[in-house]
Scaffold this active site. Structure first.
Site, PDB file in Angstrom:
ATOM      1  CE  LYS A  10      -4.040  -2.130   2.236  1.00  0.00           C
ATOM      2  NZ  LYS A  10      -5.060  -1.955   3.294  1.00  0.00           N
ATOM      3  CE1 TYR A  50      -9.654  -2.609   0.099  1.00  0.00           C
ATOM      4  CE2 TYR A  50      -8.687  -0.778  -1.082  1.00  0.00           C
ATOM      5  CZ  TYR A  50      -8.549  -1.895  -0.274  1.00  0.00           C
ATOM      6  OH  TYR A  50      -7.309  -2.296   0.158  1.00  0.00           O
ATOM      7  CG  ASN A 113      -3.806  -2.208   6.820  1.00  0.00           C
ATOM      8  OD1 ASN A 113      -3.671  -1.801   5.670  1.00  0.00           O
ATOM      9  ND2 ASN A 113      -4.832  -2.942   7.200  1.00  0.00           N
ATOM     10  CG  HIS A 116      -5.472  -6.069  -0.450  1.00  0.00           C
ATOM     11  ND1 HIS A 116      -6.726  -5.893   0.122  1.00  0.00           N
ATOM     12  CD2 HIS A 116      -5.626  -7.008  -1.415  1.00  0.00           C
ATOM     13  CE1 HIS A 116      -7.594  -6.694  -0.503  1.00  0.00           C
ATOM     14  NE2 HIS A 116      -6.961  -7.372  -1.432  1.00  0.00           N
ATOM     15  CD  GLU A 127      -9.196  -8.738  -3.826  1.00  0.00           C
ATOM     16  OE1 GLU A 127     -10.060  -8.445  -2.989  1.00  0.00           O
ATOM     17  OE2 GLU A 127      -8.070  -9.187  -3.490  1.00  0.00           O
TER      18      GLU A 127
HETATM   19  P1  IDP Z   1      -8.211  -6.597   5.547  1.00  0.00           P
HETATM   20  O1  IDP Z   1      -7.373  -5.638   4.710  1.00  0.00           O
HETATM   21  O2  IDP Z   1      -7.410  -7.166   6.688  1.00  0.00           O
HETATM   22  O3  IDP Z   1      -8.876  -7.662   4.723  1.00  0.00           O
HETATM   23  P2  IDP Z   1     -10.786  -5.266   5.723  1.00  0.00           P
HETATM   24  O4  IDP Z   1     -11.733  -5.388   6.865  1.00  0.00           O
HETATM   25  O5  IDP Z   1     -11.124  -5.978   4.452  1.00  0.00           O
HETATM   26  O6  IDP Z   1      -9.340  -5.711   6.251  1.00  0.00           O
HETATM   27  O7  IDP Z   1     -10.605  -3.709   5.441  1.00  0.00           O
HETATM   28  C1  IDP Z   1      -9.989  -3.257   4.249  1.00  0.00           C
HETATM   29  C2  IDP Z   1      -9.039  -2.126   4.592  1.00  0.00           C
HETATM   30  O8  IDP Z   1      -9.772  -1.019   5.092  1.00  0.00           O
HETATM   31  C3  IDP Z   1      -8.022  -2.446   5.702  1.00  0.00           C
HETATM   32  O9  IDP Z   1      -6.888  -3.155   5.253  1.00  0.00           O
HETATM   33  C4  IDP Z   1      -7.674  -1.048   6.195  1.00  0.00           C
HETATM   34  O10 IDP Z   1      -6.751  -0.389   5.313  1.00  0.00           O
HETATM   35  C5  IDP Z   1      -9.025  -0.346   6.097  1.00  0.00           C
HETATM   36  N1  IDP Z   1      -9.755  -0.439   7.388  1.00  0.00           N
HETATM   37  C6  IDP Z   1     -10.396  -1.518   7.896  1.00  0.00           C
HETATM   38  N2  IDP Z   1     -10.948  -1.246   9.091  1.00  0.00           N
HETATM   39  C7  IDP Z   1     -10.648   0.049   9.352  1.00  0.00           C
HETATM   40  C8  IDP Z   1     -10.938   0.939  10.449  1.00  0.00           C
HETATM   41  O11 IDP Z   1     -11.593   0.567  11.417  1.00  0.00           O
HETATM   42  N3  IDP Z   1     -10.453   2.206  10.356  1.00  0.00           N
HETATM   43  C9  IDP Z   1      -9.736   2.665   9.267  1.00  0.00           C
HETATM   44  N4  IDP Z   1      -9.448   1.849   8.220  1.00  0.00           N
HETATM   45  C10 IDP Z   1      -9.887   0.579   8.258  1.00  0.00           C
HETATM   46 MG    MG Z   2     -10.338  -7.505   3.297  1.00  0.00          MG
END
Ligand code: IDP
Ligand code: MG
Length: 141
Positions: A10, A50, A113, A116, A127
């Site tokens: 990312k 997304y 984070n 992905h 994807e």
């Molecule tokens: P994942 O990436 O671990 O699969 P997902 O729940 O699919 O997690 O969420 C997609 C992305 O959205 C996350 O990787 C993160 O960048 C962002 N995200 C998820 N939850 C939060 C949150 O509570 N606050 C801000 N960003 C979030």
């Molecule tokens: Mg996800």
């Protein structure tokens, strides 16, 4: 296909110059990189990618972040790739990620984070197809 998954390094990780270290983790964890490229995706592309998160409280922040700078998209191969890659990256929130995972070591917070990972074989194929053409996915064949 059960041996493929989709990954993104990312924009936070690219900006932090962690691309090389993360690629090294990917290779050392036994993944084969079938395809990969650096992109700066548009807000519209981020929205499309997304779409499943539309309506969630973090959605606007997420698509702005993902289109804020370059990212590296990757099609990865390994046996049981989706689960293996999820285990390699760790929990969404780095505060909850296990020791030695990519998010534990490179993520800033739950939003920024670092990486992905697809959550199912079906989504992995969608994807990969979202970002790569057939010729990019041909590998050495
Ligand atoms: P994942 O990436 O671990 O699969 P997902 O729940 O699919 O997690 O969420 C997609 C992305 O959205 C996350 O990787 C993160 O960048 C962002 N995200 C998820 N939850 C939060 C949150 O509570 N606050 C801000 N960003 C979030
Ligand atoms: Mg996800």
């Amino acid at each position: 296909m059960e041996n493929q998954t989709f990954a993104i390094i990312k924009p936070d990780a690219v900006k932090n110059k962690d691309t090389g270290l993360i690629l090294d983790r990917i290779l050392k964890a036994g993944f084969h990189i079938l395809a990969g490229k650096l992109l700066h995706i548009s807000l519209q592309q981020a929205e499309g990618f997304y779409d499943i998160h539309k309506g969630k409280p973090f959605y606007d922040e997420l698509i702005e972040f993902m289109s804020s700078g370059q990212c590296m998209v990757l099609a990865l191969e390994k046996e049981n790739a989706v689960e293996e890659w999820r285990n390699t990256i760790g929990a969404t929130n780095p505060a909850e990620a296990a020791e030695g995972t990519i998010r534990k070591d490179f993520a800033t917070n739950v939003g920024l984070n670092a990486v992905h990972g697809s959550d199912s074989n079906e989504n992995a194929q969608k994807e990969i197809a979202f970002f790569f053409s057939d010729s990019e996915l041909r590998g050495n064949q």
